[in-house]
Design a protein around this motif. Structure first.
Motif, mmCIF file in Angstrom:
data_model
loop_
_atom_site.group_PDB
_atom_site.id
_atom_site.type_symbol
_atom_site.label_atom_id
_atom_site.label_comp_id
_atom_site.label_asym_id
_atom_site.label_seq_id
_atom_site.Cartn_x
_atom_site.Cartn_y
_atom_site.Cartn_z
ATOM 1 N N ASN A 1 8.165 -16.906 -8.193
ATOM 2 C CA ASN A 1 8.421 -18.318 -7.912
ATOM 3 C C ASN A 1 8.546 -18.540 -6.404
ATOM 4 N N LEU A 2 8.853 -19.773 -5.983
ATOM 5 C CA LEU A 2 8.878 -20.097 -4.553
ATOM 6 C C LEU A 2 9.930 -19.281 -3.808
ATOM 7 N N THR A 3 11.104 -19.109 -4.400
ATOM 8 C CA THR A 3 12.156 -18.347 -3.729
ATOM 9 C C THR A 3 11.707 -16.912 -3.489
ATOM 10 N N ALA A 4 11.092 -16.316 -4.513
ATOM 11 C CA ALA A 4 10.594 -14.941 -4.365
ATOM 12 C C ALA A 4 9.418 -14.893 -3.394
ATOM 13 N N ALA A 5 8.563 -15.911 -3.438
ATOM 14 C CA ALA A 5 7.425 -15.953 -2.516
ATOM 15 C C ALA A 5 7.899 -16.017 -1.075
ATOM 16 N N TYR A 6 8.911 -16.826 -0.826
ATOM 17 C CA TYR A 6 9.452 -16.985 0.526
ATOM 18 C C TYR A 6 10.046 -15.666 1.017
ATOM 19 N N ALA B 1 -0.338 -23.236 -3.134
ATOM 20 C CA ALA B 1 0.215 -21.934 -2.730
ATOM 21 C C ALA B 1 0.767 -21.169 -3.927
ATOM 22 N N GLN B 2 1.216 -21.890 -4.966
ATOM 23 C CA GLN B 2 1.732 -21.206 -6.143
ATOM 24 C C GLN B 2 0.627 -20.481 -6.897
ATOM 25 N N THR B 3 -0.528 -21.117 -7.004
ATOM 26 C CA THR B 3 -1.651 -20.476 -7.681
ATOM 27 C C THR B 3 -2.070 -19.208 -6.950
ATOM 28 N N ILE B 4 -2.153 -19.297 -5.628
ATOM 29 C CA ILE B 4 -2.476 -18.111 -4.832
ATOM 30 C C ILE B 4 -1.419 -17.040 -5.055
ATOM 31 N N PHE B 5 -0.167 -17.440 -5.004
ATOM 32 C CA PHE B 5 0.946 -16.506 -5.202
ATOM 33 C C PHE B 5 0.899 -15.861 -6.578
ATOM 34 N N HIS B 6 0.690 -16.669 -7.614
ATOM 35 C CA HIS B 6 0.673 -16.132 -8.976
ATOM 36 C C HIS B 6 -0.512 -15.197 -9.212
#
Length: 254
Positions: A135-140, A124-129
């Protein structure tokens, strides 16, 4: 659920003694298993790493030596982990670069013959980036409109990661909703191992990414310099990398 699952997806997160895949150990693991019918089960284990937890690592996840002194070792829980993830795909946040390689190392150390080829990996981080570099907090917050409480707690992180992954599929029309498509999208580069020491060339042949044979095909190197294989097996390389190289070395004889 926006994700289209053909078999279970195990989203997992590790808290560890550090970031060295070959040397560090797991101190906590949480696995959220999501089935194609959207039913879920979640399990969390504290793990005795059989080594001291550096204070720098404790400062990140809050887990101390005292917290894990009576916890099972990874070898003791390895069968339960394999039972949970078998016949599933694997997902996580930065999992392709860290969690999957370290999990593979721990399983191999425990005598479990972990085979990466049996799993699709979704990060999910790769997709997000690729979509929204954060980062995860911002993604959430971005995808779910929520504030991530207890960040760096394995359970909080793994639940947030699944919600982010599911929301990403809904957010981007061009993003596939099946695990095979998401797995392909999650990769930055394709590697034969987990740590990035062995890549594929344009003809899908394994090549070294380091050292004096960087860019050379592994099979060709082993045919002319078998001592290089021996050196790697005795050096401080990850066990999964050694496993992959052993398989190539056996093929290079023919």
């Amino acid at each position: 659920m926006n994700l289209k699952l053909h078999k279970p997806l195990c989203v997992f997160d590790l808290e560890t003694t550090g970031t060295n895949v070959a040397k560090d150990r797991i101190v906590e693991i949480c696995i959220l298993k999501v089935n194609p019918d959207a039913s879920r089960e979640s399990k969390t284990w504290l793990v005795n790493p059989e080594m001291y937890i550096p204070k720098e690592s404790t400062a990140v996840h809050g887990i101390t030596d005292d917290d894990v002194k009576d916890a099972p070792t990874f070898k003791e829980i390895a069968p339960k982990i394999m039972e949970m993830i078998s016949a599933s795909d694997l997902g996580g946040f930065n999992s392709n670069r860290f969690d999957v390689p370290l999990l593979a190392e721990e399983l191999l150390r425990a005598g479990v013959d972990f085979d990466l080829s049996k799993f699709k990996l979704v990060d999910a981080q790769t997709i997000f980036h690729k979509m929204e570099p954060r980062n995860l907090t911002a993604a959430y917050n971005f995808y779910c409109g929520k504030t991530l409480e207890n960040a760096h707690s394995a359970e909080a992180d793994v639940l947030a990661t699944f919600e982010v992954l599911d929301a990403q599929v809904a957010h981007y029309d061009e993003l596939p909703n099946d695990i095979a498509g998401l797995s392909e999208f999650s990769y930055h580069n394709r590697f034969a191992d987990l740590a990035g020491f062995i890549a594929f060339d344009d003809e899908e042949k394994e090549v070294f990414t380091f050292g004096k044979y960087k860019g050379h095909r592994v099979k060709d190197v082993f045919q002319k310099d078998l001592g290089y294989y021996g050196w790697i097996q005795n050096a401080d390389f990850p066990l999964y990398t050694k496993k992959v190289l052993t398989k190539i070395q056996l093929k290079s004889r023919f």
